[in-house]
Design an enzyme around this catalytic site. Structure first.
Site, PDB file in Angstrom:
ATOM      1  N   GLY A   1      -8.072  -8.245   4.363  1.00 37.99           N
ATOM      2  CA  GLY A   1      -8.559  -8.101   6.151  1.00 37.99           C
ATOM      3  C   GLY A   1      -8.147  -8.589   6.682  1.00 37.99           C
ATOM      4  O   GLY A   1      -8.777  -8.793   8.155  1.00 37.99           O
TER       5      GLY A   1
ATOM      6  N   TYR B   1      14.559 -34.131 -17.132  1.00 41.41           N
ATOM      7  CA  TYR B   1      13.169 -33.849 -17.379  1.00 41.41           C
ATOM      8  C   TYR B   1      12.900 -34.754 -16.060  1.00 41.41           C
ATOM      9  O   TYR B   1      12.628 -34.728 -15.249  1.00 41.41           O
ATOM     10  CB  TYR B   1      13.016 -35.337 -18.678  1.00 41.41           C
ATOM     11  CG  TYR B   1      12.990 -36.719 -18.431  1.00 41.41           C
ATOM     12  CD1 TYR B   1      11.847 -37.222 -17.574  1.00 41.41           C
ATOM     13  CD2 TYR B   1      13.868 -36.966 -18.754  1.00 41.41           C
ATOM     14  CE1 TYR B   1      11.520 -37.960 -17.606  1.00 41.41           C
ATOM     15  CE2 TYR B   1      14.118 -38.828 -18.319  1.00 41.41           C
ATOM     16  CZ  TYR B   1      13.136 -38.865 -17.687  1.00 41.41           C
ATOM     17  OH  TYR B   1      13.107 -40.156 -18.046  1.00 41.41           O
TER      18      TYR B   1
ATOM     19  N   LYS C   1       0.883  -1.300   0.355  1.00 37.99           N
ATOM     20  CA  LYS C   1      -0.380  -0.173   0.271  1.00 37.99           C
ATOM     21  C   LYS C   1       0.664   1.187  -0.159  1.00 37.99           C
ATOM     22  O   LYS C   1       0.498   2.499  -1.028  1.00 37.99           O
ATOM     23  CB  LYS C   1      -0.820   0.281   1.268  1.00 37.99           C
ATOM     24  CG  LYS C   1      -1.819   0.761   0.748  1.00 37.99           C
ATOM     25  CD  LYS C   1      -2.826   1.761   2.758  1.00 37.99           C
ATOM     26  CE  LYS C   1      -3.386  -0.164   2.834  1.00 37.99           C
ATOM     27  NZ  LYS C   1      -4.833   0.211   2.434  1.00 37.99           N
TER      28      LYS C   1
ATOM     29  N   ARG D   1      -3.965   2.332   8.801  1.00 38.65           N
ATOM     30  CA  ARG D   1      -3.863   1.239   7.959  1.00 38.65           C
ATOM     31  C   ARG D   1      -2.296   0.709   7.872  1.00 38.65           C
ATOM     32  O   ARG D   1      -1.542   1.190   7.666  1.00 38.65           O
ATOM     33  CB  ARG D   1      -3.772   1.133   6.651  1.00 38.65           C
ATOM     34  CG  ARG D   1      -5.223   2.560   5.616  1.00 38.65           C
ATOM     35  CD  ARG D   1      -5.573   2.460   4.880  1.00 38.65           C
ATOM     36  NE  ARG D   1      -6.244   3.257   4.532  1.00 38.65           N
ATOM     37  CZ  ARG D   1      -8.386   3.514   4.610  1.00 38.65           C
ATOM     38  NH1 ARG D   1      -8.478   1.845   4.255  1.00 38.65           N
ATOM     39  NH2 ARG D   1      -8.972   4.272   3.887  1.00 38.65           N
TER      40      ARG D   1
ATOM     41  N   SER E   1      14.923 -42.798 -13.231  1.00 37.34           N
ATOM     42  CA  SER E   1      13.559 -42.616 -13.085  1.00 37.34           C
ATOM     43  C   SER E   1      13.082 -42.261 -11.577  1.00 37.34           C
ATOM     44  O   SER E   1      13.103 -43.659 -11.197  1.00 37.34           O
ATOM     45  CB  SER E   1      12.772 -42.289 -14.443  1.00 37.34           C
ATOM     46  OG  SER E   1      11.488 -42.188 -13.941  1.00 37.34           O
TER      47      SER E   1
ATOM     48  N   CYS F   1       9.662 -39.394 -12.204  1.00 39.84           N
ATOM     49  CA  CYS F   1       8.525 -39.510 -13.328  1.00 39.84           C
ATOM     50  C   CYS F   1       7.168 -40.442 -11.655  1.00 39.84           C
ATOM     51  O   CYS F   1       5.853 -39.715 -11.992  1.00 39.84           O
ATOM     52  CB  CYS F   1       8.226 -40.811 -13.590  1.00 39.84           C
ATOM     53  SG  CYS F   1       8.561 -41.911 -13.023  1.00 39.84           S
TER      54      CYS F   1
ATOM     55  N   MET G   1      -5.246  -8.050   8.850  1.00 39.56           N
ATOM     56  CA  MET G   1      -4.845  -6.631  10.221  1.00 39.56           C
ATOM     57  C   MET G   1      -5.147  -5.773   9.683  1.00 39.56           C
ATOM     58  O   MET G   1      -6.450  -5.546   8.898  1.00 39.56           O
ATOM     59  CB  MET G   1      -3.018  -6.206   9.080  1.00 39.56           C
ATOM     60  CG  MET G   1      -2.234  -7.968   9.852  1.00 39.56           C
ATOM     61  SD  MET G   1      -0.454  -7.184   9.222  1.00 39.56           S
ATOM     62  CE  MET G   1      -0.555  -6.306   7.105  1.00 39.56           C
TER      63      MET G   1
ATOM     64  N   HIS H   1      -4.511 -44.009  -5.220  1.00 41.97           N
ATOM     65  CA  HIS H   1      -4.813 -44.328  -5.950  1.00 41.97           C
ATOM     66  C   HIS H   1      -5.594 -43.528  -7.179  1.00 41.97           C
ATOM     67  O   HIS H   1      -5.973 -43.276  -8.539  1.00 41.97           O
ATOM     68  CB  HIS H   1      -5.677 -45.494  -5.880  1.00 41.97           C
ATOM     69  CG  HIS H   1      -5.451 -46.783  -7.004  1.00 41.97           C
ATOM     70  ND1 HIS H   1      -7.380 -46.383  -7.721  1.00 41.97           N
ATOM     71  CD2 HIS H   1      -5.025 -47.042  -8.523  1.00 41.97           C
ATOM     72  CE1 HIS H   1      -6.964 -47.442  -8.494  1.00 41.97           C
ATOM     73  NE2 HIS H   1      -5.821 -47.519  -9.482  1.00 41.97           N
TER      74      HIS H   1
ATOM     75  N   ARG I   1      -3.055  -1.539  -6.037  1.00 39.18           N
ATOM     76  CA  ARG I   1      -2.018  -3.034  -5.957  1.00 39.18           C
ATOM     77  C   ARG I   1      -2.349  -4.269  -7.656  1.00 39.18           C
ATOM     78  O   ARG I   1      -3.798  -3.702  -8.012  1.00 39.18           O
ATOM     79  CB  ARG I   1      -2.298  -3.222  -5.037  1.00 39.18           C
ATOM     80  CG  ARG I   1      -3.650  -3.997  -4.766  1.00 39.18           C
ATOM     81  CD  ARG I   1      -4.663  -4.941  -3.649  1.00 39.18           C
ATOM     82  NE  ARG I   1      -5.743  -4.746  -2.697  1.00 39.18           N
ATOM     83  CZ  ARG I   1      -5.936  -4.980  -2.051  1.00 39.18           C
ATOM     84  NH1 ARG I   1      -5.655  -4.981  -1.785  1.00 39.18           N
ATOM     85  NH2 ARG I   1      -7.213  -5.644  -2.120  1.00 39.18           N
TER      86      ARG I   1
HETATM   87  C1  PEP Z   1       6.475 -43.937  -7.951  1.00 35.70           C
HETATM   88  O1  PEP Z   1       6.385 -44.459  -7.222  1.00 35.70           O
HETATM   89  O2  PEP Z   1       6.652 -42.532  -7.888  1.00 35.70           O
HETATM   90  C2  PEP Z   1       6.307 -43.938  -9.001  1.00 35.70           C
HETATM   91  C3  PEP Z   1       6.020 -42.862 -10.303  1.00 35.70           C
HETATM   92  O3  PEP Z   1       5.450 -45.256  -9.697  1.00 35.70           O
HETATM   93  P1  PEP Z   1       4.302 -45.580  -8.474  1.00 35.70           P
HETATM   94  O4  PEP Z   1       3.439 -44.746  -8.616  1.00 35.70           O
HETATM   95  O5  PEP Z   1       3.777 -46.682  -9.647  1.00 35.70           O
HETATM   96  O6  PEP Z   1       4.145 -46.675  -8.156  1.00 35.70           O
END
Ligand code: PEP
Ligand code: MG
Length: 906
Positions: free
Chosen positions: A102, A875, A25, A93, A788, A855, A104, A464, A342
């Site tokens: 909101g 990656y 502000k 203020r 990975s 992954c 403070m 899951h 702002r």
């Molecule tokens: C993991 O464990 O990060 C993975 C990619 O394999 P999953 O989730 O299938 O066990």
């Protein structure tokens, strides 16, 4: 050192000092003043004082600086603080570096006492002056003197009753004068003292209270949720009051320089004539539009001069701040004052559109555009939505059944199905379905796939249901604990509400809300253009902005972005979203399709390797077709295929009718099925006979899968493609496991080459998801082409938390501050991250060409992506709908590290 900065009459001592010192502000007021925008004069005490004050330092050291600044304000305003004839009133203020709406405290009309109220009275009318005074007593009592609000409210209510009026606006000057006396008595009762008459005492009381409000409970909670550091502190702004409630030529309002929900470049806002800021917020009177709409009530039509001045301000602000601004203004007797500006909060849609438009307008660079959009905001552009109006109405009607974790963004509405089979059956009748389960398991895949949305009452962000739903781009709410699923009775319940299987339910996967009944949804425009191709790009400025932004991101990121995809359909979506390859194809998901599961079960029930091979023979052509489909989608992009990972019992039925059915279908005694189920039963399957352990004990399973991969690759080559398969071994803990299984892969590949005459170039690598594998990375990398990181399992095993039941205690851990957040959703950088960094370094020591990716679910989490960038990974791989998020996050990480534009190497 200077700590108090005056602004007014075109002069701003704090211009250029920025939000870090003056707060949002204070910095906005200084900059606006310097730009020549009409701002009431005032001064800012810098935020650093806040931390010292919290630490116990008194404010006495500021007295002379504040006195000097106040004298300048008096001069600029032409009024004196405490002058009984023509008093200067001020507001006090808070204003932190990042806005904490909101949270403070604020005090208005400060400087009023029994004598100055008379001066105000003769300048602006008695009723007005008394109304200001009672508002001041009320705010000051509550905020500075800790009287609470209740007694004041109670006194007002009594007075309204006594006078037979409905609103405070109908109370006369005489009534207000009585109220003032009552309020003063309330303050005496609470504090044992008279209200401070001296404006100087009032001022210092208010400054101290505003600094203290940095440490109130709700401000602390807000900082925790928004990751705002506690040591930033708040600045304090003291500013001359202007009044929007001095008759019909006065007004107060808010404006956005562009539309904050769509991003469209149109001036947007509302105002109320003869009103103060609180009245707009209170929502009792309906505000009017700024721009002429033919009603004759707009600001443009009723106060054209002020409107024209506001348009000039809008232009100046955008040119100076290079961003969409959210401003508050007051018009006092026809003269416009801007009280705050702002950067405006905006939806994901507006963020993308504004960033893209501002590049075209020359206001920002492409880099800035990339930094303007939070990666998570992109998710909003992909998901279907419930129109807000309809949802709010449903909540008001009492249809909110409960709230869970927002696991798959978007809006879904359908009939309740309590089992996966029922979901499939109901979906076949063409009505949309929401699958409601306590939790889901791989057996539910078909039902999940058939459903528009998924709701579970247990499970966390990597349960899951959450993982699969995100992968499918489905709307999903998990862990809605207040809801009970009573499958026996065919109903779900929460509080006093209940619904039967077949009833309509609506789930909002962006907020976690679950509502009874039907709500309409709107499809995402971007999806219609980018994935479905049903809307041409030229017709959607939003999709065009989205596409451009991601192109700018791609040009600046180093980290590659791949996808986790198990089917050609998923692969296609991910490719259209810009995935550069597949980082994880979970082959087991292919096993659950209806016509395959029987062959898989036959394989598991086989008692000899020979019989197992015979069953595997049936699976081989199916897997080959899957892989070929994926190679066709991905062309020459790398495709990482993981060999079977979950424990075998997941593929077997576990309920009596299904056991009997399976036995009949396979023509084996039901006891045999039951025995095998018992034999394979595990207390914690996540640590059990799974992953490469299966490959070691049942090599024929892996052999079949590898054969399917290479036969598919050979077929792809025959079609003129150049597939790049990468075979990935899951759950490696020792180098010996990899050595053994690598021989199996190389040997099978060699055989397929002999048989087909096609030489396929391929890689063999491993997941790193067991802490021991991370520690042994130097040894393991000697025989791996790539690593990975499976950060789902790596998190589970590093913390020793089971992925399946962590949701039962993680919320308590987060609430109690033991963990800052769910480590399955955002990587634990200190612990699990350390293993990632260490394994990457150690692996590259023995194998400099080692390709390293990740992954786990964290591959689509922006903050984790930034970490993986810094850790030097090649990656990240994430579910198809997270690919745009990861592309943007990777670019922002590169820009933050000032690495500039290196090309990506996924
Ligand atoms: C993991 O464990 O990060 C993975 C990619 O394999 P999953 O989730 O299938 O066990
Ligand atoms: Mg894993």
């Amino acid at each position: 050192m200077k700590r108090v900065f005056f602004f007014g009459n075109g002069r701003a001592e704090g211009a250029g000092l920025g939000k870090e010192r003056l707060g949002g502000k204070g910095s906005g007021l200084a900059e606006m003043t310097a730009l020549g925008i009409p701002v009431p004069p005032g001064f800012t005490i810098e935020a650093a004082v806040s931390a010292e004050y919290s630490g116990g330092t008194s404010l006495d050291g500021l007295r002379s600086e504040v006195a000097q600044a106040l004298a300048k304000v008096e001069e600029a305003a032409g009024r004196r603080f405490g002058d009984p004839a023509n008093p200067l009133l001020v507001s006090v203020r808070s204003g932190a570096r990042s806005s904490m709406p909101g949270m403070m405290d604020t005090i208005l009309n400060l400087g009023l006492n029994s004598s100055t109220v008379k001066g105000l009275s003769s300048a602006a009318g008695e009723r007005f002056a008394l109304d200001c005074r009672r508002r001041f007593l009320q705010m000051y009592g509550d905020v500075v003197l800790n009287t609470g609000k209740e007694d004041f409210e109670e006194a007002l209510t009594q007075m309204r009753k006594q006078k037979g009026v409905a609103s405070d606006a109908e109370l006369s000057a005489q009534d207000l004068s009585e109220i003032v006396a009552r309020f003063e008595a309330i303050i005496r009762q609470h504090t044992g003292k008279n209200f401070p008459e001296d404006p100087q005492d009032q001022l210092w009381g208010a400054i101290g209270a505003v600094f203290r409000s940095w440490d109130n409970k709700r401000a602390k909670e807000y900082r925790r949720l928004h990751r705002i550091p506690n040591d930033w502190g708040t600045a304090v702004n003291v500013q001359a009051m202007v009044f929007g409630n001095r008759g019909e030529t006065s007004a107060t309002g808010v404006a956005f320089t562009r539309d904050p929900s769509t991003g469209e470049k149109k001036f947007y806002g509302e105002f109320l004539p003869n009103a103060q800021g609180e009245d707009v917020v209170a929502g009792i009177r309906t505000p009017r539009p700024l721009n002429a709409d033919g009603s004759g009530r707009s600001l443009e039509e009723t106060m054209p001069q002020a409107h024209a001045e506001l348009l000039r301000v809008r232009d100046l602000l955008e040119k100076s701040f290079h961003d969409m601004q959210d401003l508050e203004f007051t018009i006092e007797d026809g003269k416009l004052y801007v009280l705050q500006t702002r950067n405006g909060k905006r939806t994901g849609f507006a963020a993308v559109r504004i960033a893209s438009d501002m590049v075209d307008e020359g206001l920002i660079s492409e880099e800035e555009a990339v930094l303007r959009v939070e990666p998570e905001q992109l998710v909003q552009l992909l998901a279907p939505v419930f129109p807000l109006k309809e949802k709010t109405a449903a909540v008001k009607e009492g249809r909110l059944l409960g709230k869970g974790l927002p696991a798959g963004p978007g809006a879904a509405c359908g009939r309740i199905a309590l089992t996966a089979d029922k979901a499939v059956e109901m979906a076949a009748k063409r009505d949309p379905v929401v699958l409601v389960r306590a939790e889901t398991s791989p057996e539910d895949i078909a039902g999940m796939n058939a459903s528009a949305g998924i709701l579970t009452t247990r499970g966390g962000m990597t349960s899951h249901a959450a993982v699969v739903a995100r992968g499918m781009g489905k709307t999903c709410v998990v862990g809605a604990g207040e809801i009970t699923v009573d499958a026996a009775r065919g109903q779900i319940r929460a509080k006093s509400l209940e619904a039967k299987e077949g009833d309509w339910i609506s789930i909002d996967g962006t907020t976690g809300e679950v509502l009874l009944g039907k709500l309409p949804t709107q499809p995402s425009e971007v999806l219609q253009v980018v994935i479905d191709g049903t809307l041409p790009l030229e017709k959607s400025s939003l999709a065009r902005a989205f596409t451009r932004l991601l192109e700018w991101a791609d040009a600046r990121r180093r980290l590659g972005v791949r996808t986790n995809a198990d089917t050609p359909g998923d692969a296609r979506v991910a490719r259209l979203f810009g995935a550069q390859g597949i980082g994880l194809c979970r082959t087991e998901h292919m096993f659950f399709e209806e016509h395959r599961i029987l062959a898989v079960r036959e394989m598991i029930l086989a008692e000899t390797a020979e019989l197992r091979r015979a069953a595997l023979e049936k699976i081989l052509p199916m897997q080959r077709e899957d892989f070929l489909g994926i190679f066709r989608e991905m062309g020459n992009r790398p495709v990482t295929i993981r060999l079977l990972d979950p424990p075998l019992h997941e593929f077997l039925p576990n309920e009596e009718p299904a056991l009997t059915r399976t036995a009949a279908e396979l023509k084996v005694p039901v006891e045999r099925v039951r025995d095998r189920v018992a034999q394979l039963h595990e207390a914690n399957p996540m640590l059990g006979h799974r992953g490469c352990r299966l490959g070691i004990t049942h090599p024929e399973i892996y052999e079949t899968q590898v054969r399917a991969i290479f036969e598919a690759a050979a077929a792809a080559v025959r079609e003129g493609l150049s597939p790049n398969p990468e075979v990935m071994i899951p759950l490696i803990g020792t180098k010996a496991e990899l050595d053994k299984l690598r021989i199996l892969v190389d040997e099978t590949a060699r055989r397929v080459t002999e048989e087909t005459g096609q030489k396929i170039s391929y890689k063999v690598g491993t997941m790193i998801e067991i802490p021991r594998a991370a520690l042994q990375a130097k040894e393991i990398a000697q025989n791996a082409d790539f690593f990975s990181f499976g950060t789902n399992d790596l998190t589970q095993m590093t913390f020793g938390y089971s992925r399946d039941d962590a949701a039962s205690f993680l919320p308590a851990y987060i609430e109690k501050g033991i963990l800052p957040e769910d480590p399955f959703a955002s990587l634990d950088q200190a612990g699990v991250g350390e293993l990632v960094t260490l394994a990457t370094e150690r692996g590259r020591q023995t194998n400099p060409k080692l390709k390293v990716g990740i992954c786990g679910e964290h591959g689509g989490d922006p903050r984790s992506v930034e970490f993986f960038h810094r850790a030097g990974l090649d990656y990240v791989s994430c579910s198809p709908f997270r690919v745009p998020v990861a592309r943007l996050a990777a670019a922002r990480a590169a820009l933050a590290g000032k690495e500039g534009s290196l090309s990506s190497t996924a």
